[in-house]
Structure formats: C-alpha cells, structure tokens
Design a protein around this motif. Structure first.
Motif, PDB file in Angstrom:
ATOM      1  N   LEU D  43     -78.206 -37.602 -53.086  1.00 11.19           N
ATOM      2  CA  LEU D  43     -77.744 -37.081 -51.788  1.00 11.19           C
ATOM      3  C   LEU D  43     -76.228 -36.962 -51.773  1.00 11.19           C
ATOM      4  CD1 LEU D  43     -80.081 -39.002 -49.302  1.00 11.19           C
ATOM      5  CD2 LEU D  43     -80.135 -36.552 -49.850  1.00 11.19           C
ATOM      6  N   SER D  44     -75.550 -37.923 -52.371  1.00 13.82           N
ATOM      7  CA  SER D  44     -74.080 -37.868 -52.351  1.00 13.82           C
ATOM      8  C   SER D  44     -73.575 -36.768 -53.278  1.00 13.82           C
ATOM      9  CB  SER D  44     -73.478 -39.232 -52.698  1.00 13.82           C
ATOM     10  OG  SER D  44     -73.155 -39.313 -54.053  1.00 13.82           O
ATOM     11  N   ARG D  45     -74.286 -36.497 -54.355  1.00 14.26           N
ATOM     12  CA  ARG D  45     -73.901 -35.369 -55.210  1.00 14.26           C
ATOM     13  C   ARG D  45     -74.009 -34.055 -54.425  1.00 14.26           C
ATOM     14  NH1 ARG D  45     -77.651 -35.243 -60.188  1.00 14.26           N
ATOM     15  NH2 ARG D  45     -76.285 -33.531 -60.848  1.00 14.26           N
ATOM     16  N   ARG D  46     -75.073 -33.924 -53.641  1.00 14.98           N
ATOM     17  CA  ARG D  46     -75.238 -32.699 -52.852  1.00 14.98           C
ATOM     18  C   ARG D  46     -74.181 -32.588 -51.766  1.00 14.98           C
ATOM     19  NH1 ARG D  46     -76.997 -29.850 -48.356  1.00 14.98           N
ATOM     20  NH2 ARG D  46     -76.400 -31.731 -47.251  1.00 14.98           N
ATOM     21  N   ARG D  47     -73.810 -33.736 -51.188  1.00 12.37           N
ATOM     22  CA  ARG D  47     -72.876 -33.756 -50.065  1.00 12.37           C
ATOM     23  C   ARG D  47     -71.520 -33.194 -50.481  1.00 12.37           C
ATOM     24  NH1 ARG D  47     -74.869 -38.453 -48.372  1.00 12.37           N
ATOM     25  NH2 ARG D  47     -73.226 -39.679 -49.324  1.00 12.37           N
TER      26      ARG D  47
END
Lengths: 328, 328, 328, 328
Positions: D43-47
């Motif tokens: 999720l943090s990579r996508r963010r």
C-alpha cells in the motif's frame, strides 16, 4: 445462454428438424477413454421406445468432431454432433399460426420476432437433451466414485403405474410423473454458500430440461410441515453421517457427506390428440387443434437418464472446483 | 461464488458476528432515486419481530459507501454496508466442537479446514439476506411495472396458522412453512431456453436463501399427477393470455405474459431448545445439545420479502438482457 | 475456456488435423440474413494464398448446422462447422518427441499430459481462427454503422515491404509485422471502467489470436514518451470530438466517440526450414530440426481480417450491453 | 463489470471523493495469515509521495469487514474498506461543465447521463487501485513460489531519469513512462489456448489500470521486426528451458516454465496546470482550462506495485484452475 458450468462447461445447440443437434464440452480433463459405444448405454436410455413412445426413431449416433484423439479426451473442447435424419416437418407449416398450448410456439414468436425455426419445437425441443446425455458420459467419469441414479417413483399420480400409459393412449391424453435422483459416495464440502449452493446449481440444471416444473431436496415440501425436532438430522459420527436425511445430504448449500437426494415433478407431455383451444395468430380467432404428430404420451419415461446427466454435470464442475483448493 | 446475475449483478459478503454484512450491486442503471428511508420498508419486513422472533435486534441501518450521489444511483457499483452491532458470541465458543444438527457448522469445518468464523453461523447466517433485500430495492425499481408479491400460505402444515407458533414455542420446537410468490405485469419473452430458463434462474436464486428445500412453478408437483388435457393452459388471445395457469407463466423457460407463480418450501428453523444428538468433534463421543441462543422459532415469517427480493433480482437481469435485443 | 463475450458469445473448437473446426455463436439477434456466400469474402481474406503462403489449401466451406433458418438467424445458437479436408499428418509422428521452438508442442504435452492431438499444432493451430472469422460476419452486422478496418503497416521491419517476403523465402526464414486496426462511427459510452475497459476487452480478444505479442492504443508506447500537454487530446465540441487522437478513441476505458485506433505486433511464423535446436523429450538429447511442412512464411498476411473479426466481436457484445441500459 | 477472475475473484467499488473505496475478494483459500501491517508494504508503494506526487495524503488504512477471523482468511468473501478522509472537492463544482482533456469527465456524462459522481474523477479515479493492491497481497501468497516484480525502465522517454520529473514540474507539465514486469518460478501449463491465453488475461487485467495504453510480451513490437530464426527461443532441456526468451515465457497462450516478461506503456498524467482547450458543455463554447488540483506529475511512479498486483491476481486464478485438474 446455452452454456452451463464454470470449469466443466457444457454448451448445446441445434433444432429438432434442423441439420443437427450437438454439444461442446469445455474443460474436460484429458485422458478419459471414450468411444461411440461407450455413449450408447445412456443414449439408448434417453431414446426410450416401447409403449407410448414417439414413432420418430433417431439412431443418435455420436460423431466426434474434436477433442478426442486415439479414443481418449485431449483436454481441448469436445464437440459431439448428432445428425437429424428421421425428419418429417410436413405438419408444422400448417400449425405455424396456431400455437400449441403448453409449447414454446408462441413465446418463441414473441421472443425472436418470428425468425425462429418452428418445426418440431425447433431449438426448444427435448431432442436437445441428447447433447446433455453425451456430456454426462464424461461428467460421470469425472465424479467417480460418486454414483448418480435416477428412477421414476410416480407416473400419472400412481406409485404402481403399469396400466396408466395405456389408459392415456386410449383417451388421446398424456401423463406426467415424479423422478427421484440420488447420489452416493459424495464427499463433504462440495458447493458454495448462497448463490452457488448445491441446491441452486442442481435446480438450475434440472430446470433446463424441458417439462420440469418442481424440485425438492430431502424431505422437501413434506419437510415444511415438520417441526425442527422431526426435521433435523442428528449427527452420529465425526465424518458427519446422520441418522436421517431430511436435508437431502446438503446443509446450507454444502454437501455433508450423506447421500444427495431430490425429486422432480415432470408435467404431462404437452402434445396431445385431444382437442384444445388456441388462437390463430393472424386472424385472432379462437380455434381448436388436435396434435397428431409423433410424440411421447409420457415424456417422464425418458427423464431419469437426463436428470442423472445434468446432476453429474453439476457435480463434475463442483468436484473440479473443490480440487482447486485442495493443496492449500 | 457470492455473485449473481449477468448484467445486474449482486455480491454479498459478511459474517453474522463479524464487523459487518453488506452487498455490492453492479450494473444498476443510473438515476434511480434512493435514500436510507426508501430501503426501510423491506428491511423492516425482513427484520420481523413479534411472537417467536429472535430477541437479537439489529437496526439494519444501510450505509451507502459508493454508487449513490445526490440521492440517486450513479451507474457505478453501489456498496451498502450494515454494521453488526447487537452481537453476543459468548455461547459459540463452547459449542464450537459440537456441530448443531441442521446447521452449516460441520460442513464449514470440512470445507474450510476449521478457519471459518463459527460464531452465529458465520458467513452462512440468514443475516446475510439483509444485503439481498437492499439489492432488491433497486431491482424492484428496474422491473417496474412488474410487481413481485410473496406471502405465506402455510405454516407448520396449517393454512390457518394463528396458533401454531405459540405451540412451537411452548414445546421448545420450531416450524417451517410454504411461501407463494407471484409476479404481475410480466412481459412475454424473458428468459432463455435451457440453462437460463426462468425456472433455472429463479430456483437458483431462491435456493441461495438459507432453509429453502423445495420449489414448484405453476401446478408443480400437483401438475405431475394431471393429464395433459388438464394441465395444458389453453391460449385465449394473441397476446398469449391463457385460461388457466398451470405452467406458472413460463413455457419452455420463457415468460408467456401471464402471471409468474411459484411456491417454496421452508424447512423448520434448525436451532431449537429441544435436546438433539450430535458428536464432539474432538473426542468423537455422542453428546446431546440444547440450543438456547437467540433464534426465530419460525424463520418462514421473514421469508416473503427475501423471496420477493431474489425474484426481482433475477427479473431485473432478464429485463436488461431483453432490452439489449430490443432495437434489432 | 474457449468462450468469449457476455451477451454475444463465441466458442471455438477443433484441431488442425482432426475432423473439423468450428464455432458456436450464442446471443446473436434474430433476423440477420446470412448465406455461405456472405461469409466467403472474409473467409477468403483469411485464407490468404499468394507468395509465401502455405500450400495447404482448404476450401473453408461453412456448413450451418443450427441457428439459421430460411437464410436468416433465428436467435438460437448458430453452429458453423468447417470440415478439414486437405490433411497430411505424415510428418507429425516423427516430430512428436522433438518439440518445435516457438510452438505449443511442449506446453501442450506439459498441460495435457501427452493426450493432446499433436498433429499440425492440434487445437493450438491458427486454423481455429476460421471460426472467429465466421463469427465476425454476424458481429460486423450487429455493430453497423460502426466499421472496422485493419491493414498491415509494417512487414519484416519495413513500411514499404514488397521484397521482404521473397527474401525470407530464399533464406528459409520467416518474418513478422505490425497490423493497425481502426473503427469508425463509434458511439460514445461503450465499455466499462476497470476490468471491462475497451482496451481490456479488445486486448484480451486480440491476444487470443496465435502469434500476437503486443498491442498499443492510440499513441501507445510513443505516448509514454510524450508530455501531458502533447498527449492530451483537446476537446473541440460537445459531442466529444478531439483535435488529436492520442488516446485512440478511449478515455478511462470508455469510447469517447472518436475513431478507435490500435496496433498489434505479430511475431514471425515459428515454423521455418532453417535448422533450430530443441531437445528429444524421450532421450533428453539436444537435436536440430528443420521444419519442412506446409507453412506460411509470414502469418501477418492473414491477420488483418482476424483482427477485424475479434474487434467486431468485442464491439458487438458492448453494443448489446449498452442497449440494455438505453431505456433507463 | 467490476469483477475479475473465475475462481479467485476480485471486485472493486468506490469513488475518489465518496465515502470509501474498497475491494471484495471471493474464492480466496482459507488459512492465509493477514493483518493491516501485512498490507502496508505494498500500500505504501502505491501511495508514492516524494517529488511530483500529489499533496493529497491518504493513510490508506485497510479495514477488514469480513472474511478474516483470528488474523487468518476464512474462505468466505474478504471485504476490505478504505475510508476517504483527505477530501477537498471544492474545485470540482466549477469544473463540472468543462470536461478535462484526457479524463473520463465527458465519457462519464455520456455513459451515465450525468448522474455520475464527478468529484475527483469519481469511480474512474486511480484511487480505486488501492483495492487491487490489497487483493494482490492474497494473490501473491497464493502464487508462491512464483514471484512478481515490476520496475520502471523508462520515464519521460529517458532510461536515466533523475531530472525528468523536476523539469516537468517546472513547466507545469507531466510525463509518462514504461514499466517492465517479470515473474519468476512459473510452472509450465498455466493459461488456456485462445480466449484465456496468459497474454489475454494479463493484458485484460493490466488495461483495467487507468492510464495504461500499451503492452508487449517478450520481444513484443521489436519481435515483429525479427525473423523467425532470430525470434524463436531454442529449447535446451526437457523442462522447456530456452536459451532466449523472446516469447516472454508464453507459447500459444500457455506458460512454458521460463520467466514471464512484459512491458507496459503509461501515458503522461492527464491533469496539468498548462492551459488546454475544451468546451463548455452548457454553452458549447470553446474554453481554456488549467488544472490546479492535487495531482501527480508522473503517475508512472505509482504503477509498478499495481502492475505486480493485477499480474498476481491473474496468476492466482490460473494456478487454482490448474490445481483443479491436477488429480486427473
């Protein structure tokens, strides 16, 4: 749409008096032995014959067009075609404008704007079930050691039904019946909650057979009159074996390891010599028709093998789907 | 899988004692007005209450998470969530190893390897039907002027059933019933031959409701005892209106323009205080259990609206599919 | 599975050297005129011929087995069968244990456990596309006035490609190419966000054609090197007409009313006389093979009509789906 | 429709400025460990964040609403909801009548008759991909030991791309890029011939991600310029290992046991401060707009994890489907 199943998929096509009927089977495992002779046992059960059966005789010779190589399934789509040979469409042109009660004649016109092939029921004919029976051969192999067996338990309202067909023939009438189907050696855990419950899928498949008007699992409608303490099947061992089987082998949509059992109601054959009222679609006038074609007085007689077949098709699909999760 | 429909698609999720249950509705036309209040009428019918109803009271407040903007549907997926608030799971841990007869407890363990949420029936709970009822609101709008109406015709085996619930409660037992559903203003031509016959789709949807064990269309099982001349519905005008309706408004899987009519058998509630035998899954010993939780003595009472709902969902999908071909 | 589409559904079956290949088309509107001659134009484009084409000549005579009556579609499944006549399987038995590089030979063994029909590529053969082209006839009628047109824009790396095939033939090699496809008169609003975007469906259909290895819409890979101010298509009227068409007529998965445009990369034919290394599956030894069978030196030449076809199939399905919502 | 997959099924819902976005995952095997923390890495990579990223910061906290019990999947549908918290819709009302070039603004009006939620792209927003990434967590567990890895290979046309974002920001413009994705440890035999080839399914999934305009497998468009002897991957052992990988690990739609490799073209972000022409939908007048909202200058930066995700979703479905046939 004319396709059923998610992994083991069956599509049927054809018309009663067209060139052919047939079936395409997709998702069948490779390596299953098959020949024309192998299919004949169930095809001949469907073909019926005997007292009250239609004089139309089709040899029902399965022609393998794809998916079988060296007498084994290849894993590619299997196409089996049955040519229509014994066709006599002469009577249909005159009947074209007077839809037969109980038949698809009128809805077909309404749905397809009159472009449908109206001869012999066209695509709506029970002849299409020959493809289902052919597909059932593979399904029954896939589900082994599960064993599906259907039999007539009631004919024309009678449990002892020897004389009932003769009487119908004499009066130019037809009769219906009840068929019971059971499945042995069922593993627990087939089916899904809600939309793909075993009852959902089996009923969906069974109601695709022309002339079926009811289905009940286990105690069914009788069960609706029981109390909970009468209905509930007590569990007698850790495998889930129960002392009674009012739930028909299915709890909350999932097989519980007991025998699956259900019954279906088959309506009396719609085609009868007795005069019936209908309308002339062109003139709007009320007319009387008598259906003298080649028809069964009791379509129920051919039903057991077709019901077995569609049940096996559902279970083949569910067994493959269960396999998908086995390694997790 | 937990999705139903081809164009108008309904997916449900949730567990009885988890955080929430809900529904995602895909393929709903844009511009349909909707508010929480609009849904309340059918939600309150499902909630039941009164004599013999579970003391668990859920407010069933629909929370629109997507697909609705300015109180109208947008055309994008509609997600409606219902939080579970009134949860008391204390009794379930002790029952965990003694599966309740008639419930999904044991099949859930067999299917999901014991990872399932066993509290209150988990995902198999009738609570999931709240999402179906919410979806039904939109379906009923789409199918207008078709009008679906279901009512109880038999309870505990009686047609006049005032006293039957009280008696069940006194004896610590439960009862089942029969619900009849009809649809008015049905256009001819809905449904497909064979695998997507109206009977196939309606039965498939109806059997996704927990506790249903039978369905019959028109004359149903009684029709199996008629002769063809008794059963066939004579056609009295060019629109297809018939003098009787033994086929339940459906010929060869296609609506014929008459009223759709079918009946379903609802089994008695599985949870009863009366002692029943089961096994302890850990020890293999036979044990007796009495289910004292919060349960309906007669789940049939909540059924009519749920049956209306799933019927409307099927018809919404079929109406959209028919529209697709209208311009040709 | 070998079925594509939701409302307009196409299933293909068959093997290159089996009895037949064919197609079943479900969900086709009734009343579309069709004869064998009507199909011949596109079938002959697919058949190819000329320099560098396979010496295998199949007449590709479509046999209508169902769904067509009085030279019009009936609304029931259309089955079109093509018999395989010009078969020469002699070379395949000896090649059976030495999988050809670039072919399905080895994956077929791995997937189907060796039960697959290995002759001429079996079910994986490009011959199966004859069924797609037949289905495309109906799709093109349905989508009218939309007009799909594909043409080769590059062959063997050259935009002016007269001599390139001859050179490939001389050296015993093969070549690939690029095909561009456009669709005119596209209505706005076809397609769905996310999983059923027009790009998703078109690419899915196009990659079902053997030998395709890339697809790009509008500016495609070149667009990935532009800035936003270069790429964005400015809107010049309220109908959505744009001054440029870098998005290829599709925004966020939905058609915007401008021309759809995309290009596909076709790999060079895998079958070549030049010697290549492979292994003998029985001995594990490295061997060299030269493929001398009957093959095209440039499969790209047959591609335009097949790409048109699958594009029309996608658009027919999307048009029907859009129709479903028109009345709301 | 917003659902993808046959056995492992993913449905997404939500709007950028609505109450929430989320995902329902059906058909996930039971027993997979999962917590909010487990999802955070992807999720943090996508963010994203960093230079050129939107100033809108969403915490993206996954709320498990169903299907997870005692921090393990249950086998029932998993619903994960992400509340939208950092919403500022003030600018959208004024932009409502001037559709932004390159966006879904106008097609959404055309498709949904103006009922769509137009704020922040509504349902068409890239924000919806948060649900895909959440689903990807489970997919990646299912496909283990297969390992999916995507990375940017080109940004704004440059392979060495440090300065390119800064330049775009300075000029009020945006840039696109190319992402390459590979999968290691792939078993042979995943995928189906024709309509469900690996390329068909992967491309279909990849094109469901907003802003993707091209995909090529293995040598792709470059391969279209090769000869057969250059392109064909010679087979070097009986497992199917090849010396080169121009086919990208896929022959005739089926994985061949080599690494899967493909590249996708990402268009430059549509929202740019630079002035662009569009029309006022009410007046029909041509107008210029400058998009000053909170946007990424380079959406490509967030893409690798989303591409990994949808690839894993496809492979999870195919792995389950392969398992289904393993015991035969």
């Amino acid at each position: 749409m004319n396709t059923f199943g998610k992994l083991f998929r069956v599509s049927i096509y054809g018309e009663s008096h067209g060139a052919a009927v047939g079936v395409v089977i997709d998702g069948c495992p490779p390596g299953i032995p098959v020949s024309s002779e192998d299919l004949e046992e169930d095809l001949s059960r469907r073909r019926g014959g005997g007292k009250g059966a239609t004089p139309r005789k089709e040899a029902d010779i399965p022609v393998f067009k794809s998916g079988v190589f060296n007498e084994k399934t290849t894993g590619s789509p299997i196409h089996i075609l049955f040519e229509n040979k014994n066709i006599n469409s002469s009577s249909y042109d005159e009947m074209k404008d007077t839809p037969r009660p109980g038949h698809a004649d009128l809805v077909a016109v309404q749905k397809y704007g009159g472009f449908n092939d109206y001869r012999g029921g066209g695509h709506f004919s029970g002849r299409l079930t020959v493809g289902l029976v052919a597909a059932g051969y593979f399904a029954k192999k896939i589900i082994s050691p599960m064993l599906v067996k259907a039999e007539i338990t009631e004919l024309g309202g009678l449990k002892d039904f020897d004389s009932v067909i003769e009487k119908a023939l004499e009066t130019g009438d037809s009769i219906g019946g009840v068929v019971q189907c059971s499945v042995e050696n069922v593993p627990a855990g087939l089916g899904e909650p809600f939309f793909e419950s075993v009852e959902s899928l089996v009923s969906s498949a069974v109601f695709s057979i022309p002339a079926i008007k009811g289905i009940e699992f286990g105690a069914g409608f009788t069960g609706a009159r029981m109390t909970g303490s009468q209905f509930n099947d007590e569990i007698i061992d850790v495998s889930g074996k129960t002392s009674t089987n009012n739930s028909g082998g299915i709890n909350s949509g999932i097989t519980n390891g007991n025998e699956i059992i259900f019954r279906v109601a088959v309506r009396p054959t719609a085609s009868i010599p007795i005069k019936q009222k209908t309308v002339n679609l062109k003139t709007g006038e009320s007319v009387e028709i008598s259906i003298s074609g080649r028809h069964d007085a009791c379509i129920t007689l051919r039903m057991p093998v077709v019901i077995e077949t569609v049940t096996a098709i559902v279970l083949a699909d569910l067994k493959l789907r269960k396999n998908a999760y086995t390694s997790f």
